[in-house]
Design a protein around this motif. Structure first.
Motif, mmCIF file in Angstrom:
data_model
loop_
_atom_site.group_PDB
_atom_site.id
_atom_site.type_symbol
_atom_site.label_atom_id
_atom_site.label_comp_id
_atom_site.label_asym_id
_atom_site.label_seq_id
_atom_site.Cartn_x
_atom_site.Cartn_y
_atom_site.Cartn_z
ATOM 1 N N MET A 1 0.718 -1.429 -0.157
ATOM 2 C CA MET A 1 0.074 -0.125 -0.098
ATOM 3 C C MET A 1 0.680 1.330 0.087
ATOM 4 S SD MET A 1 -3.058 -0.565 -0.444
ATOM 5 C CE MET A 1 -3.823 -2.078 -0.440
ATOM 6 N N ILE A 2 1.927 1.269 0.512
ATOM 7 C CA ILE A 2 2.867 2.391 0.898
ATOM 8 C C ILE A 2 3.454 2.735 -0.666
ATOM 9 C CG2 ILE A 2 5.105 3.533 1.724
ATOM 10 C CD1 ILE A 2 4.390 1.795 4.251
ATOM 11 N N PRO A 3 3.987 2.001 -1.347
ATOM 12 C CA PRO A 3 4.364 2.169 -2.814
ATOM 13 C C PRO A 3 2.988 2.845 -3.620
ATOM 14 C CG PRO A 3 5.204 0.132 -2.249
ATOM 15 C CD PRO A 3 4.304 0.526 -1.077
ATOM 16 N N SER A 4 1.998 2.072 -3.378
ATOM 17 C CA SER A 4 0.928 2.664 -4.111
ATOM 18 C C SER A 4 0.476 4.130 -4.042
ATOM 19 C CB SER A 4 -0.322 1.577 -3.981
ATOM 20 O OG SER A 4 -0.009 0.340 -4.390
ATOM 21 N N ALA A 5 0.296 4.287 -2.624
ATOM 22 C CA ALA A 5 0.009 5.737 -1.956
ATOM 23 C C ALA A 5 1.092 6.883 -2.554
ATOM 24 C CB ALA A 5 -0.306 5.616 -0.675
ATOM 25 N N VAL A 6 2.314 6.419 -2.523
ATOM 26 C CA VAL A 6 3.236 7.324 -2.748
ATOM 27 C C VAL A 6 3.361 7.603 -4.505
ATOM 28 C CG1 VAL A 6 5.834 7.761 -2.701
ATOM 29 C CG2 VAL A 6 4.979 6.876 -0.846
ATOM 30 N N GLY A 7 3.064 6.278 -5.055
ATOM 31 C CA GLY A 7 3.217 6.573 -6.471
ATOM 32 C C GLY A 7 2.193 7.249 -7.125
ATOM 33 N N PHE A 8 0.988 7.161 -6.546
ATOM 34 C CA PHE A 8 -0.242 8.066 -6.917
ATOM 35 C C PHE A 8 -0.013 9.624 -6.699
ATOM 36 C CE2 PHE A 8 -4.466 10.050 -6.877
ATOM 37 C CZ PHE A 8 -4.731 9.511 -7.951
ATOM 38 N N LEU A 9 0.837 9.756 -5.508
ATOM 39 C CA LEU A 9 1.195 11.223 -5.486
ATOM 40 C C LEU A 9 1.695 11.718 -6.563
ATOM 41 C CD1 LEU A 9 2.057 11.136 -1.643
ATOM 42 C CD2 LEU A 9 -0.210 12.032 -2.565
ATOM 43 N N VAL A 10 2.950 11.064 -7.221
ATOM 44 C CA VAL A 10 3.462 11.678 -8.439
ATOM 45 C C VAL A 10 2.586 11.344 -9.741
ATOM 46 C CG1 VAL A 10 5.782 11.246 -9.592
ATOM 47 C CG2 VAL A 10 5.630 10.982 -7.187
ATOM 48 N N LEU A 11 2.350 10.171 -9.838
ATOM 49 C CA LEU A 11 1.493 9.996 -11.097
ATOM 50 C C LEU A 11 0.146 10.142 -11.228
ATOM 51 C CD1 LEU A 11 3.043 6.748 -12.277
ATOM 52 C CD2 LEU A 11 3.363 8.970 -13.655
ATOM 53 N N GLY A 12 -0.580 10.660 -10.319
ATOM 54 C CA GLY A 12 -2.064 10.948 -10.045
ATOM 55 C C GLY A 12 -2.574 11.527 -10.994
ATOM 56 N N GLU A 13 -1.884 12.770 -11.147
ATOM 57 C CA GLU A 13 -2.651 13.811 -12.194
ATOM 58 C C GLU A 13 -2.655 13.311 -13.628
ATOM 59 O OE1 GLU A 13 -2.320 18.491 -12.979
ATOM 60 O OE2 GLU A 13 -1.294 17.795 -11.368
ATOM 61 N N ASP A 14 -1.626 12.584 -13.974
ATOM 62 C CA ASP A 14 -1.539 11.828 -15.380
ATOM 63 C C ASP A 14 -2.633 10.547 -15.459
ATOM 64 O OD1 ASP A 14 0.255 13.510 -16.771
ATOM 65 O OD2 ASP A 14 1.792 12.798 -15.421
ATOM 66 N N ILE A 15 -2.662 10.057 -14.263
ATOM 67 C CA ILE A 15 -3.696 8.791 -14.217
ATOM 68 C C ILE A 15 -5.082 9.412 -14.318
ATOM 69 C CG2 ILE A 15 -4.661 6.980 -12.835
ATOM 70 C CD1 ILE A 15 -1.624 6.728 -11.685
ATOM 71 N N VAL A 16 -5.364 10.507 -13.617
ATOM 72 C CA VAL A 16 -6.792 10.907 -13.693
ATOM 73 C C VAL A 16 -6.936 11.661 -14.726
ATOM 74 C CG1 VAL A 16 -8.330 13.065 -12.930
ATOM 75 C CG2 VAL A 16 -6.807 11.366 -10.978
ATOM 76 N N GLY A 17 -6.167 12.232 -15.615
ATOM 77 C CA GLY A 17 -5.914 12.864 -16.776
ATOM 78 C C GLY A 17 -6.457 11.719 -17.962
ATOM 79 N N ALA A 18 -5.696 10.561 -17.942
ATOM 80 C CA ALA A 18 -5.722 9.367 -18.897
ATOM 81 C C ALA A 18 -7.108 8.871 -18.560
ATOM 82 C CB ALA A 18 -4.732 8.481 -18.378
ATOM 83 N N ILE A 19 -7.801 8.803 -17.508
ATOM 84 C CA ILE A 19 -9.224 8.344 -17.393
ATOM 85 C C ILE A 19 -10.303 9.338 -17.567
ATOM 86 C CG2 ILE A 19 -10.684 7.173 -15.543
ATOM 87 C CD1 ILE A 19 -8.124 6.157 -14.210
ATOM 88 N N TYR A 20 -10.207 10.473 -17.160
ATOM 89 C CA TYR A 20 -11.409 11.609 -17.167
ATOM 90 C C TYR A 20 -11.152 12.634 -18.072
ATOM 91 C CZ TYR A 20 -12.737 8.629 -12.929
ATOM 92 O OH TYR A 20 -13.093 7.906 -12.088
ATOM 93 N N ASP A 21 -10.018 13.037 -18.347
ATOM 94 C CA ASP A 21 -9.808 14.612 -18.926
ATOM 95 C C ASP A 21 -10.203 14.668 -19.991
ATOM 96 O OD1 ASP A 21 -9.253 17.044 -18.161
ATOM 97 O OD2 ASP A 21 -7.255 17.039 -19.177
ATOM 98 N N ARG A 22 -11.622 14.756 -20.240
ATOM 99 C CA ARG A 22 -12.038 15.051 -21.748
ATOM 100 C C ARG A 22 -13.527 15.581 -21.566
ATOM 101 N NH1 ARG A 22 -10.259 10.587 -21.192
ATOM 102 N NH2 ARG A 22 -11.336 8.581 -20.979
ATOM 103 N N GLY A 23 -14.110 16.288 -22.410
ATOM 104 C CA GLY A 23 -15.634 16.428 -22.354
ATOM 105 C C GLY A 23 -15.757 17.650 -21.413
ATOM 106 N N PHE A 24 -16.966 17.384 -20.733
ATOM 107 C CA PHE A 24 -17.421 18.136 -19.559
ATOM 108 C C PHE A 24 -16.567 18.267 -18.394
ATOM 109 C CE2 PHE A 24 -20.540 19.191 -16.129
ATOM 110 C CZ PHE A 24 -21.192 20.284 -16.814
ATOM 111 N N PHE A 25 -15.847 17.273 -18.013
ATOM 112 C CA PHE A 25 -14.650 17.327 -16.950
ATOM 113 C C PHE A 25 -13.788 18.186 -17.567
ATOM 114 C CE2 PHE A 25 -11.196 15.311 -14.724
ATOM 115 C CZ PHE A 25 -11.714 15.082 -13.667
ATOM 116 N N HIS A 26 -13.238 18.054 -18.744
ATOM 117 C CA HIS A 26 -12.278 19.086 -19.106
ATOM 118 C C HIS A 26 -12.575 20.290 -19.134
ATOM 119 C CE1 HIS A 26 -8.495 20.136 -21.215
ATOM 120 N NE2 HIS A 26 -9.208 20.758 -21.967
#
Length: 195
Positions: free
Chosen positions: A1-26
């Protein structure tokens, strides 16, 4: 869980962007607020996992009440913090922070009770291992952050976010493996000998 949490802090914005960032969300510019909220939830991942494991330990001792009692304290703390943060008109992500704090407090309380009941329980080696996991995770995060800072590909479209996430995960896995080899050498050798 620790690597997952720390990894998300660094990569999270790109992960969220890849999943959601288009249309109304964008159009509404929800990328950053969503990333912040999920980041503060990720801080509680270790606490959530600890609660699941410790609850099983109590259940194995035929104690089904202690996890419920500590869980109720955690819920009460979560509600109290949420009320406080809303009253202070703090941003939305503070509600995620409240959940993470409450979950970590619940896990800590369960661990204290378990340690009090089982006096022979030795946690120092587990603590040392957790510190090494944290060190490897921080090293992984710094490596990934440096790589992304100099990465020629910027986010902005589904394709570019996805490329950054894929590259970031590959770099993070390699970095964690390298730090892990250095920090967990003893455990790795023991694992190899067993096979």
């Amino acid at each position: 869980m620790i690597p997952s949490a720390v990894g998300f802090l660094v990569l999270g914005e790109d992960i969220v962007g890849a999943i959601y960032d288009r249309g109304f969300f964008h159009e509404r510019g929800w990328l950053r607020p969503t990333y912040l909220t999920l980041s503060f939830y990720s801080l509680g991942l270790f606490g959530y996992a600890m609660v699941k494991v410790l609850a099983r330990v109590f259940q194995a001792q035929h104690d089904f009440y202690t996890p419920v009692k500590t869980g109720l304290i955690g819920v009460a703390l979560n509600i109290l913090l949420c009320v406080l943060f809303i009253w202070r008109e703090w941003p939305l992500w503070t509600l995620a922070l409240a959940s993470s704090i409450a979950s970590s407090a619940n896990a800590g309380l369960m661990l204290i009770i378990l340690r009090w009941r089982m006096r022979d329980l030795r946690l120092f080696s587990t603590f040392r291992f957790s510190v090494r996991v944290l060190l490897a995770s921080v090293g992984m995060a710094l490596t990934c952050a440096l790589f992304l800072a100099f990465c020629p590909i910027e986010g902005g479209t589904l394709l570019y976010y996805s490329i950054r996430v894929a590259l970031g995960i590959a770099v993070s896995a390699a970095a964690y493996g390298a730090f892990g080899y250095w920090l967990f050498y003893e455990e790795l050798m023991r694992l190899i000998k067993r096979k």
